[in-house]
Design a protein around this motif. Structure first.
Motif, PDB file in Angstrom:
ATOM      1  N   UNK A  25       0.841  -1.197   0.000  1.00  0.00           N
ATOM      2  CA  UNK A  25       0.000   0.000   0.000  1.00  0.00           C
ATOM      3  C   UNK A  25       0.875   1.246   0.000  1.00  0.00           C
ATOM      4  N   UNK A  26       0.518   2.206  -0.842  1.00  0.00           N
ATOM      5  CA  UNK A  26       1.316   3.423  -0.959  1.00  0.00           C
ATOM      6  C   UNK A  26       1.019   4.398   0.185  1.00  0.00           C
ATOM      7  N   UNK A  27       2.085   5.074   0.643  1.00  0.00           N
ATOM      8  CA  UNK A  27       1.935   6.152   1.621  1.00  0.00           C
ATOM      9  C   UNK A  27       2.935   7.252   1.287  1.00  0.00           C
ATOM     10  N   UNK A  28       2.674   8.425   1.840  1.00  0.00           N
ATOM     11  CA  UNK A  28       3.580   9.570   1.638  1.00  0.00           C
ATOM     12  C   UNK A  28       4.487   9.677   2.854  1.00  0.00           C
ATOM     13  N   UNK A  29       5.778   9.724   2.623  1.00  0.00           N
ATOM     14  CA  UNK A  29       6.761   9.851   3.700  1.00  0.00           C
ATOM     15  C   UNK A  29       7.444  11.204   3.602  1.00  0.00           C
ATOM     16  N   UNK A  30       7.538  11.910   4.726  1.00  0.00           N
ATOM     17  CA  UNK A  30       8.233  13.195   4.767  1.00  0.00           C
ATOM     18  C   UNK A  30       8.696  13.457   6.187  1.00  0.00           C
ATOM     19  N   UNK A  31       9.514  14.469   6.362  1.00  0.00           N
ATOM     20  CA  UNK A  31      10.024  14.819   7.682  1.00  0.00           C
ATOM     21  C   UNK A  31       9.496  16.164   8.137  1.00  0.00           C
ATOM     22  N   UNK A  32       9.339  16.304   9.445  1.00  0.00           N
ATOM     23  CA  UNK A  32       8.927  17.582  10.035  1.00  0.00           C
ATOM     24  C   UNK A  32       9.852  17.897  11.204  1.00  0.00           C
ATOM     25  N   UNK A  33      10.428  19.086  11.189  1.00  0.00           N
ATOM     26  CA  UNK A  33      11.245  19.556  12.309  1.00  0.00           C
ATOM     27  C   UNK A  33      10.385  20.388  13.244  1.00  0.00           C
ATOM     28  N   UNK A  34      10.539  20.125  14.536  1.00  0.00           N
ATOM     29  CA  UNK A  34       9.801  20.900  15.523  1.00  0.00           C
ATOM     30  C   UNK A  34      10.689  21.131  16.736  1.00  0.00           C
ATOM     31  N   UNK A  35      10.206  21.928  17.670  1.00  0.00           N
ATOM     32  CA  UNK A  35      11.009  22.307  18.829  1.00  0.00           C
ATOM     33  C   UNK A  35      10.444  21.668  20.097  1.00  0.00           C
ATOM     34  N   UNK A  36      11.351  21.147  20.927  1.00  0.00           N
ATOM     35  CA  UNK A  36      10.988  20.647  22.247  1.00  0.00           C
ATOM     36  C   UNK A  36      11.625  21.566  23.273  1.00  0.00           C
ATOM     37  N   UNK A  37      10.829  22.104  24.191  1.00  0.00           N
ATOM     38  CA  UNK A  37      11.316  23.096  25.140  1.00  0.00           C
ATOM     39  C   UNK A  37      12.230  22.466  26.186  1.00  0.00           C
ATOM     40  N   UNK A  38      13.243  23.206  26.571  1.00  0.00           N
ATOM     41  CA  UNK A  38      14.184  22.748  27.587  1.00  0.00           C
ATOM     42  C   UNK A  38      13.722  23.169  28.971  1.00  0.00           C
ATOM     43  N   UNK A  39      13.984  22.318  29.958  1.00  0.00           N
ATOM     44  CA  UNK A  39      13.698  22.693  31.339  1.00  0.00           C
ATOM     45  C   UNK A  39      14.653  23.797  31.786  1.00  0.00           C
ATOM     46  N   UNK A  40      15.856  23.763  31.246  1.00  0.00           N
ATOM     47  CA  UNK A  40      16.842  24.826  31.444  1.00  0.00           C
ATOM     48  C   UNK A  40      17.656  24.946  30.164  1.00  0.00           C
ATOM     49  N   UNK A  41      17.955  26.161  29.769  1.00  0.00           N
ATOM     50  CA  UNK A  41      18.808  26.345  28.607  1.00  0.00           C
ATOM     51  C   UNK A  41      18.043  26.393  27.301  1.00  0.00           C
ATOM     52  N   UNK A  42      18.681  25.887  26.246  1.00  0.00           N
ATOM     53  CA  UNK A  42      18.182  26.040  24.883  1.00  0.00           C
ATOM     54  C   UNK A  42      17.284  24.865  24.504  1.00  0.00           C
ATOM     55  N   UNK A  43      16.182  25.179  23.825  1.00  0.00           N
ATOM     56  CA  UNK A  43      15.294  24.138  23.323  1.00  0.00           C
ATOM     57  C   UNK A  43      15.996  23.311  22.250  1.00  0.00           C
ATOM     58  N   UNK A  44      15.449  22.132  21.990  1.00  0.00           N
ATOM     59  CA  UNK A  44      16.080  21.207  21.045  1.00  0.00           C
ATOM     60  C   UNK A  44      15.178  21.019  19.828  1.00  0.00           C
ATOM     61  N   UNK A  45      15.784  21.046  18.636  1.00  0.00           N
ATOM     62  CA  UNK A  45      15.056  20.754  17.414  1.00  0.00           C
ATOM     63  C   UNK A  45      15.104  19.255  17.165  1.00  0.00           C
TER      64      UNK A  45
END
Length: 201
Positions: A25-45
C-alpha cells in the motif's frame, strides 16, 4: 508499548515522497522539524518521520520549508542513546499560526524501575512521581528501553503501585529537554495493573 495521540506543529524538513508498506500500500513519507522546550537552557530541534495515506493526499502537498500542523499517532524508537520520533498522520493543516511543538496524550504499557516511588506534597495536595520503561526487541539477544517519567496527582497511591510493577497508564504527554536529551513525561489520568502475558515488555 508507548503510543501518543498528538498534534504536531513544525516545518517540513524533507519533501514528501511515495513509498510502499509491506502489503504494497502506498503512503507519503516526509520529515517535520519541531522544537521541544528545555527545562533549562536552549530548546532542542527534533525531526519527526511522518507517514500519511497516499490515497487522500498528494506528495506535492508536503514540500520542504512549509509550515504544517498534523494530527495522528506518535511513537518512539530507541537505538543506543538516540530517541527517534515516528508519526502516522491522519490530518494536515497548512500554514498554522501556532508555535512549534508536540502536544497530546500518552498511553503506556511497561514496567516500573527498581527505585522507590517518591511521594511529595504541593499546593494542590500530595502527588507521586516514578519512572517506568517499555522495551523493544532489537535483535535476538538485545532490547532497547524507552523510559517515561510519571507524575500522579490523584493523591491516592494504590497498594500495588511499587517498584518493578507492570502497569497500564494513560495521561497528558509532556516532552522536555535536559542536557540535550528529550524526556518523556506522563501526567497520569488513569493507572492500572498490567497482567503480563509474556516477558517481551
Amino acid at each position: 508499548m508507548i503510543k501518543c495521540n498528538v498534534t504536531l506543529i513544525g516545518t517540513i524538513s524533507r519533501d514528501g515522497e511515495i513509498k510502499k508498506d509491506r502489503e504494497g500500500k502506498e503512503f507519503i513519507a516526509f520529515g517535520v522539524s519541531t522544537s521541544v522546550k528545555a527545562t533549562q537552557g536552549i530548546s532542542k530541534i527534533v525531526d519527526v518521520s511522518v507517514a500519511m495515506d497516499a490515497s487522500s493526499h498528494s506528495r506535492l502537498e508536503f514540500l520542504h520549508g512549509e509550515r504544517i500542523q498534523l494530527t495522528g499517532t506518535l511513537t518512539f524508537k530507541k537505538r543506543d542513546e538516540f530517541l527517534y520520533f515516528n508519526m502516522s498522520a491522519d490530518d494536515a493543516v497548512h500554514n498554522p499560526t501556532q508555535e512549534d511543538g508536540i502536544s497530546g496524550t500518552i498511553t503506556f504499557r511497561g514496567t516500573l524501575g527498581g527505585k522507590e516511588l517518591t511521594e511529595k506534597k504541593g499546593k494542590k495536595g500530595s502527588y507521586t512521581i516514578f519512572d517506568g520503561y517499555s522495551s523493544e526487541k532489537v535483535d535476538e539477544n538485545q532490547y532497547a528501553y524507552t523510559w517515561v517519567h510519571f507524575i500522579d496527582f490523584s493523591g491516592n497511591r494504590p497498594d500495588w503501585l511499587n517498584p518493578k510493577t507492570a502497569i497500564d497508564a494513560e495521561g497528558e504527554l509532556e516532552l522536555s529537554v535536559y542536557n540535550d536529551r528529550v524526556n518523556i513525561t506522563c501526567r497520569t489520568t488513569s493507572l492500572s495493573l498490567w497482567e503480563k502475558q509474556n516477558a517481551n515488555q
